[in-house]
Design a protein around this motif. Sequence first.
Motif, PDB file in Angstrom:
ATOM      1  N   GLY A  71      10.286  -9.440  -1.984  1.00  0.00           N
ATOM      2  CA  GLY A  71       9.576 -10.707  -1.916  1.00  0.00           C
ATOM      3  C   GLY A  71       8.822 -10.917  -0.611  1.00  0.00           C
ATOM      4  N   ARG A  72       8.418  -9.840   0.044  1.00  0.00           N
ATOM      5  CA  ARG A  72       7.706  -9.937   1.325  1.00  0.00           C
ATOM      6  C   ARG A  72       6.199  -9.901   1.075  1.00  0.00           C
ATOM      7  NH1 ARG A  72      10.101  -8.608   6.232  1.00  0.00           N
ATOM      8  NH2 ARG A  72       8.135  -9.503   6.924  1.00  0.00           N
ATOM      9  N   GLU A  73       5.646 -11.030   0.664  1.00  0.00           N
ATOM     10  CA  GLU A  73       4.227 -11.112   0.324  1.00  0.00           C
ATOM     11  C   GLU A  73       3.305 -10.795   1.506  1.00  0.00           C
ATOM     12  OE1 GLU A  73       2.652 -11.284  -2.633  1.00  0.00           O
ATOM     13  OE2 GLU A  73       4.680 -11.086  -3.396  1.00  0.00           O
ATOM     14  N   ASP A  74       3.742 -11.136   2.727  1.00  0.00           N
ATOM     15  CA  ASP A  74       2.926 -10.838   3.903  1.00  0.00           C
ATOM     16  C   ASP A  74       2.719  -9.336   4.059  1.00  0.00           C
ATOM     17  OD1 ASP A  74       5.716 -10.706   4.332  1.00  0.00           O
ATOM     18  OD2 ASP A  74       5.463 -10.876   6.507  1.00  0.00           O
ATOM     19  N   LEU A  75       3.778  -8.575   3.843  1.00  0.00           N
ATOM     20  CA  LEU A  75       3.687  -7.116   3.962  1.00  0.00           C
ATOM     21  C   LEU A  75       3.022  -6.486   2.740  1.00  0.00           C
ATOM     22  CD1 LEU A  75       7.164  -6.374   5.567  1.00  0.00           C
ATOM     23  CD2 LEU A  75       4.938  -6.393   6.693  1.00  0.00           C
ATOM     24  N   VAL A  76       3.197  -7.098   1.573  1.00  0.00           N
ATOM     25  CA  VAL A  76       2.582  -6.581   0.344  1.00  0.00           C
ATOM     26  C   VAL A  76       1.065  -6.533   0.508  1.00  0.00           C
ATOM     27  CG1 VAL A  76       2.127  -7.120  -2.082  1.00  0.00           C
ATOM     28  CG2 VAL A  76       4.458  -7.226  -1.211  1.00  0.00           C
ATOM     29  N   GLU A  77       0.476  -7.613   1.010  1.00  0.00           N
ATOM     30  CA  GLU A  77      -0.971  -7.661   1.191  1.00  0.00           C
ATOM     31  C   GLU A  77      -1.451  -6.611   2.192  1.00  0.00           C
ATOM     32  OE1 GLU A  77      -3.400  -9.133  -0.544  1.00  0.00           O
ATOM     33  OE2 GLU A  77      -1.688  -9.606  -1.814  1.00  0.00           O
ATOM     34  N   LYS A  78      -0.710  -6.440   3.276  1.00  0.00           N
ATOM     35  CA  LYS A  78      -1.070  -5.462   4.304  1.00  0.00           C
ATOM     36  C   LYS A  78      -1.061  -4.047   3.717  1.00  0.00           C
ATOM     37  CE  LYS A  78       0.366  -3.939   8.928  1.00  0.00           C
ATOM     38  NZ  LYS A  78       0.484  -2.515   8.723  1.00  0.00           N
ATOM     39  N   ILE A  79      -0.021  -3.729   2.959  1.00  0.00           N
ATOM     40  CA  ILE A  79       0.099  -2.392   2.360  1.00  0.00           C
ATOM     41  C   ILE A  79      -0.980  -2.182   1.298  1.00  0.00           C
ATOM     42  CG2 ILE A  79       1.588  -0.899   0.963  1.00  0.00           C
ATOM     43  CD1 ILE A  79       2.461  -1.012   3.839  1.00  0.00           C
ATOM     44  N   ARG A  80      -1.277  -3.210   0.518  1.00  0.00           N
ATOM     45  CA  ARG A  80      -2.343  -3.086  -0.492  1.00  0.00           C
ATOM     46  C   ARG A  80      -3.679  -2.764   0.171  1.00  0.00           C
ATOM     47  NH1 ARG A  80      -0.355  -7.698  -4.146  1.00  0.00           N
ATOM     48  NH2 ARG A  80       0.730  -6.503  -5.743  1.00  0.00           N
ATOM     49  N   THR A  81      -3.954  -3.424   1.286  1.00  0.00           N
ATOM     50  CA  THR A  81      -5.196  -3.179   2.017  1.00  0.00           C
ATOM     51  C   THR A  81      -5.222  -1.737   2.523  1.00  0.00           C
ATOM     52  OG1 THR A  81      -5.232  -5.485   2.703  1.00  0.00           O
ATOM     53  CG2 THR A  81      -6.616  -3.972   3.941  1.00  0.00           C
ATOM     54  N   GLU A  82      -4.117  -1.303   3.127  1.00  0.00           N
ATOM     55  CA  GLU A  82      -4.038   0.079   3.621  1.00  0.00           C
ATOM     56  C   GLU A  82      -4.238   1.063   2.481  1.00  0.00           C
ATOM     57  OE1 GLU A  82      -0.489   0.979   5.801  1.00  0.00           O
ATOM     58  OE2 GLU A  82      -0.844  -0.582   7.281  1.00  0.00           O
ATOM     59  N   LEU A  83      -3.610   0.773   1.343  1.00  0.00           N
ATOM     60  CA  LEU A  83      -3.693   1.669   0.191  1.00  0.00           C
ATOM     61  C   LEU A  83      -5.134   1.826  -0.287  1.00  0.00           C
ATOM     62  CD1 LEU A  83      -1.913   3.359  -1.652  1.00  0.00           C
ATOM     63  CD2 LEU A  83      -1.559   1.350  -3.072  1.00  0.00           C
ATOM     64  N   THR A  84      -5.893   0.744  -0.310  1.00  0.00           N
ATOM     65  CA  THR A  84      -7.290   0.855  -0.748  1.00  0.00           C
ATOM     66  C   THR A  84      -8.100   1.718   0.216  1.00  0.00           C
ATOM     67  OG1 THR A  84      -7.880  -1.213   0.333  1.00  0.00           O
ATOM     68  CG2 THR A  84      -7.355  -1.332  -2.006  1.00  0.00           C
ATOM     69  N   TYR A  85      -7.820   1.586   1.518  1.00  0.00           N
ATOM     70  CA  TYR A  85      -8.528   2.411   2.495  1.00  0.00           C
ATOM     71  C   TYR A  85      -8.175   3.895   2.325  1.00  0.00           C
ATOM     72  CZ  TYR A  85      -9.861  -1.857   5.014  1.00  0.00           C
ATOM     73  OH  TYR A  85     -10.376  -3.066   5.365  1.00  0.00           O
ATOM     74  N   VAL A  86      -6.891   4.188   2.169  1.00  0.00           N
ATOM     75  CA  VAL A  86      -6.463   5.587   2.027  1.00  0.00           C
ATOM     76  C   VAL A  86      -7.021   6.169   0.734  1.00  0.00           C
ATOM     77  CG1 VAL A  86      -4.499   7.151   1.795  1.00  0.00           C
ATOM     78  CG2 VAL A  86      -4.371   5.251   3.405  1.00  0.00           C
TER      79      VAL A  86
END
Length: 148
Positions: A72-87
């Motif tokens: 339930g860590r929405e703050d980290l979910v968004e950060k990882i999603r952004t990183e994933l799109t870049y990678v």
Amino acid sequence: MSLLERLNEDMKQAMKNKQKDRLSVIRMLKAALQNEAIKLGKQELTEDEELTVLSREVKQRKDSLQEFENAGREDLVEKIRTELTYVESYMPKQLTEEELTELIQQTITEVNASTKADMGKVMGAIMPKVKGRADGSLVNKLVQKHLS
């Protein structure tokens, strides 16, 4: 243009545009590629080795994303999603499920597989063909479906 050259160009652009998130992901990718080259004792990685590193980075982020969503860590979910799109922007175009199914059926025919006992033979033959262009768990699921 090699992946490292492309990363350098994109890094310069990210610096100019003050894109901190993108810049940190690019730096992390460059470090991962350089660490792999050192580990293998090479000056430069082959395209296949670069793809292996990128695939590993994508998998790590998908695993982290799953864990953060479960926690339930929405703050980290968004950060990882952004990183994933870049990678993922550095990965080759992904195969559609139809293309993957067709490739699996060809491979099953090539290795004369008919039962689930032949799963290892099929997976061993197909994974090099789809490397970096399809998720391994999806390939596994589709192969199982076709062998049952």
